[in-house]
Design an enzyme around this catalytic site. Structure first.
Site, PDB file in Angstrom:
ATOM      1  N   THR A 147       5.619 -54.065 -32.491  1.00 27.45           N
ATOM      2  CA  THR A 147       5.963 -53.152 -31.407  1.00 27.45           C
ATOM      3  C   THR A 147       7.412 -52.680 -31.510  1.00 27.45           C
ATOM      4  O   THR A 147       8.255 -53.380 -32.088  1.00 27.45           O
ATOM      5  CB  THR A 147       5.761 -53.891 -30.062  1.00 27.45           C
ATOM      6  N   ASP A 148       7.705 -51.542 -30.894  1.00 30.01           N
ATOM      7  CA  ASP A 148       9.100 -51.075 -30.842  1.00 30.01           C
ATOM      8  C   ASP A 148       9.926 -51.906 -29.858  1.00 30.01           C
ATOM      9  O   ASP A 148      11.154 -51.826 -29.846  1.00 30.01           O
ATOM     10  CB  ASP A 148       9.168 -49.586 -30.478  1.00 30.01           C
TER      11      ASP A 148
END
Ligand code: NAD
Length: 366
Positions: A147-148
């Site tokens: 994920t970012d």
């Protein structure tokens, strides 16, 4: 050359994983191999999301194994049974709010589970180099889906790139950051062939309705209030789930071993602006009065440590692999709303389970 023949998809009964399996088996004619879906079927896993895949490909190109990724013996047995040559690792505890209420499951699945898979892969793919030293086969791949959120929070400007230092701030993002580090540690220490992707917020069909977009769609359809955290000005970059999955498949096919790629929608929205747009679409399709729906917006106490802004620079992925988003936000949201309107049975199935109690307790009581 990667084999890509016996592909182990972990977490394939979850939101992104089940969409991935649909894309791979139904929309990727160049893929001729088998998909083995390893999933523990936690509250977030739903076998019904793959009923069509099961009936079209079950027993020939699609196999489901209910198992926990922290169970070493089960994981090893699955590698052996299907002669796995590719891992695409989606399985995770994925909801930030749940990680704040109960972090332990996140450490167990996201950290220990990823470690277990990496170590099982390293053992199963062990090989002897030409000079007699121990090594790992070069025709295999471990792709880690991340994920970012591992990058932390941005101010009003700037973007996360692949070299942005990690700065996770919730138990969820800290556990994903740990798993990312383990993936590269296995690459650098043992030579495990890996790729990794960090993606922004996904939306689309089969999304478990504890997350913003499906929760709002279903609350609108049921005439319930629409809870918005804090001032509603937190910014997220939204990507249609199928576009995430075509990017993952492009990386698995052509991404450079040992590299990470950011995946994003280049589509930033504040939560409140997104909600107003969604109200317009749902009201039109479901024939509701938009003003009445808007009047149910309720601002609720902010999430502790709520990151202000995420925004992804995905130019590396675009330049190296030629990937691009296939739909605009308008098109993606319209497809998503249509899907929820046309899949009542799936929605009812979810509502009769744990989701109902959890969402009632955590969202509508405030
Ligand atoms: N949803 C997003 O917007 C988003 C964005 C970027 C990255 N990601 C990442 O993508 C991946 C998939 O996310 P998602 O939204 O589909 O999650 P999800 O919660 O919908 O699905 C997770 C799946 O993993 C399974 N699972 C959980 N614990 C397990 C265990 N111990 N053993 C085996 N299976 C287990 C669940 O049963 C479920 O099917 C995650 O790694 C997540 O961190 C998600």
């Amino acid at each position: 050359m990667r084999k890509l023949t016996n592909v182990l998809v972990t977490g394939g009964a979850g939101f992104i994983g089940c969409n991935f399996i649909h894309v791979l088996l139904q929309k990727t004619p160049s893929f001729k191999g088998r998909v083995i879906n390893l999933d523990a079927l936690t509250y977030a896993g739903n076998a019904a999301s793959l009923a069509d895949v099961e009936s079209d490909f079950g027993g020939s190109r699609y196999f489901f194994e209910r198992a926990d990724i922290t169970d070493r013996a089960a994981v090893e047995a699955i590698f052996k049974k299907y002669d796995i040559d590719t891992v695409i690792h989606f399985a995770a505890e994925s909801h930030v709010d749940r990680s704040i209420l109960g972090p332990e499951a996140f450490i167990k699945t996201n950290v220990m589970g990823t470690f277990t898979l990496l170590d099982a892969a390293r053992n199963f793919w062990a090989d002897t180099n030409a000079d007699g030293t121990k090594g790992i086969r070069s025709d295999v791949l471990f792709h880690h889906v991340s994920t970012d959120e591992v990058y932390g929070s941005l101010g009003d400007t700037g973007y996360f790139t692949e070299t942005t230092p990690y700065d996770p701030r919730s138990p969820y993002s800290a556990s994903k950051a740990s798993s990312d580090h383990l993936v590269f540690a296995y690459h650098h220490t043992y030579g495990l062939p890996v790729t990794l992707s960090n993606c922004s917020n996904n939306y689309g069909p089969y999304h478990f309705p504890e997350k913003l977009i499906p929760l709002m769609i279903l609350n609108m359809l049921e005439g319930k209030s629409l809870p918005v955290y804090g001032d509603g000005k937190n910014i997220r970059d939204w990507l249609f789930v199928e576009d995430h999955n075509t990017a993952v498949w492009a990386i698995v096919n052509k991404g450079r071993t040992g590299e990470k790629y950011n995946i994003g929608g280049e589509n930033e929205w504040t939560n409140i602006d997104l909600l107003h747009r969604l109200i317009d679409i749902v009201a039109e399709k479901a024939k509701l009065d938009p003003a009445k729906v808007r009047s149910t917006i309720t601002y609720v106490k902010d999430r502790p440590g709520h990151d202000r802004r995420y925004a992804i620079d995905c130019s590396k992925l675009k330049a190296e692999l030629g990937w691009k988003q296939s739909v605009t936000f308008e098109q993606g949201l319209a497809k998503t709303v249509d899907w929820y309107l046309n899949n009542e049975k799936w929605v009812e199935g979810i509502k009769s389970g744990d989701y109902k109690n959890w969402v009632e307790k955590n969202y509508t009581a405030r």
